[in-house]
Motif scaffolding. Structure first.
Motif, PDB file in Angstrom:
ATOM      1  N   PRO A  88      -3.108  -3.366  -3.812  1.00  0.00           N
ATOM      2  CA  PRO A  88      -4.195  -2.678  -3.083  1.00  0.00           C
ATOM      3  C   PRO A  88      -4.731  -1.522  -3.925  1.00  0.00           C
ATOM      4  O   PRO A  88      -3.963  -0.702  -4.430  1.00  0.00           O
TER       5      PRO A  88
ATOM      6  N   ASN B 253      -1.715   1.710  -6.783  1.00  0.00           N
ATOM      7  CA  ASN B 253      -1.447   1.590  -5.351  1.00  0.00           C
ATOM      8  C   ASN B 253      -0.493   2.677  -4.857  1.00  0.00           C
ATOM      9  O   ASN B 253      -0.147   2.719  -3.676  1.00  0.00           O
TER      10      ASN B 253
ATOM     11  N   ALA C 245       0.857  -1.194   0.000  1.00  0.00           N
ATOM     12  CA  ALA C 245       0.000   0.000   0.000  1.00  0.00           C
ATOM     13  C   ALA C 245       0.890   1.240   0.000  1.00  0.00           C
ATOM     14  O   ALA C 245       1.041   1.940   1.011  1.00  0.00           O
TER      15      ALA C 245
ATOM     16  N   GLN D 228      -8.158   2.298  -1.767  1.00  0.00           N
ATOM     17  CA  GLN D 228      -8.010   3.571  -1.065  1.00  0.00           C
ATOM     18  C   GLN D 228      -8.995   4.606  -1.588  1.00  0.00           C
ATOM     19  O   GLN D 228      -9.429   4.554  -2.741  1.00  0.00           O
TER      20      GLN D 228
END
Length: 402
Positions: free
Chosen positions: A264, A234, A209, A267
């Motif tokens: 990831p 990411n 991340a 977010q």
């Protein structure tokens, strides 16, 4: 010489002896290193041509990841020429093709250490450096070997950073700390980096991340002259977009973003952050590539209407899922960008649903769309409809690949 010692002039002098320099230079340009060396032995004039700076400004070196005498000789020969004519070098590309043993990574590290050291002493004009697909997180890279390579690379970038314009480290696969250390080398003893084109796609290892790293955002703040930035989703955050708007507003015109299912990508990035960046960087165009991220809910969180999107590529390989539908993306999400979207690429298995009508309407609604590429199950009539629409001037397509 005749019996009296007089020089005998040849009646028909070879055309090669009077060949203009511009023609001779073009011939040397197309010769490989081995043939150039042989040609340089012909005469003094040809030998001088061997040292023309234009012949050595661009170099590409490929290091095979497998044991081979032929590949080893070619690589060592290429490195030798780079060292010998390194002072002329402006664009250097290095490829390390999927190493499968520790021995090869060690040999590569030692060779690169010598090459970087040589260029660091002799070269002061390198503008572009590309070292792709190192995959430094693989087991064949022992910690000691990886550390030595990164150390020599960092030292090299510190020396070259003041005039390096383009840096491509795609596929390096580093930790956040390692990656930031290398990028910080570009601004060594300075407050900012001179790089205008930066490619850090797959630069960090999977599943990191990066967007939450303060260190990464501080590192990216040193780039003040970016024209083109390529990275993974990411890495995207409100802080990064704010930095880009503050430091690169007058230069930034292209962002290439890759979103992979293994990285990831959940977010929260606010639309107002994108809108602020687009307001400052008025020439900015954003290109997205999605790998195995095709569900509408995930795409809708990423593809915000405030983003000035130029192209979108959706790849789901050959996987088919009856519970998944592409229709909401085609009818509800992508038309949001109908005024800016210029290129579309799809690759998916849709054997469980028909999409011809939705695709046709999408193409007609995108007024700037000139390129369309699709790998899917389609009816032949779909092609006929698109060609007819193009002929009637109802769509702007110039390239259609199916």
């Amino acid at each position: 010489m005749d019996e009296e010692g007089q020089l005998i002039q040849p009646q028909d002098q070879s055309c090669w002896a009077t060949l203009p320099d511009v023609c001779l230079h073009r011939i040397f340009w197309w010769l490989g290193d081995k043939d150039r060396s042989r040609a340089a032995l012909v005469c003094r004039r040809w030998n001088q041509m061997m040292y023309s700076a234009d012949l050595w400004r661009h170099r590409a070196i490929t290091f095979s990841g497998r044991h081979s005498r032929v590949h080893a000789y070619e690589f060592e020969s290429a490195v030798w020429y780079v060292k010998k004519f390194g002072r002329y070098l402006e664009h250097l590309e290095i490829k390390f093709l999927t190493p499968y043993s520790v021995v090869l990574t060690r040999k590569f590290q030692v060779t690169m250490q010598g090459l970087f050291s040589c260029l660091g002493k002799r070269n002061n004009r390198l503008k572009s450096l590309s070292i792709q697909y190192l995959e430094l997180d693989r087991l064949v890279w022992r910690n000691s070997i990886r550390s030595l390579f990164l150390k020599s690379l960092s030292s090299f970038l510190k020396k070259m950073g003041k005039h390096l314009d383009h840096l491509n480290l795609k596929g390096a696969r580093l930790t956040v700390e390692q990656g930031c250390h290398i990028l910080n080398s570009l601004s060594y003893l300075r407050t900012e980096s001179a790089v205008s084109e930066l490619n850090i796609e797959d630069y960090f290892s999977h599943r990191l991340a990066v967007y939450s790293s303060l260190q990464f955002n501080q590192t990216m703040a040193t780039f003040r002259n970016l024209v083109s930035l390529t990275l993974n989703y990411n890495c995207i955050s409100d802080e990064l977009l704010e930095n880009l708007g503050e430091n690169n507003a007058g230069t930034l015109w292209s962002m290439n973003i890759k979103c992979h299912a293994h990285d990831p990508h959940g977010q929260v990035v606010w639309g107002m952050s994108w809108a602020k960046l687009a307001r400052y960087a008025t020439k900015l165009k954003v290109n997205f590539v999605f790998e195995k991220v095709v569900k509408y809910e995930r795409l809708a969180r990423i593809l915000l209407q405030e983003i000035p999107i130029r192209s979108i590529s959706l790849r789901n390989c050959s996987f088919s899922n009856p519970d998944w539908s592409m229709k909401p993306t085609l009818t509800d999400l992508l038309p949001t960008f109908r005024h800016t979207l210029q290129k579309l690429s799809f690759e998916f298995n849709n054997n469980h649903e028909s999409l011809e009508e939705e695709l046709h309407l999408l193409i007609l609604s995108c007024t700037e769309l000139f390129y369309f590429n699709i790998w899917a199950f389609l009816d032949v009539n779909f092609v006929e409809q698109i060609l007819k629409s193009q002929e009637e001037g109802r769509c702007a397509l110039r390239t259609l690949k199916i």
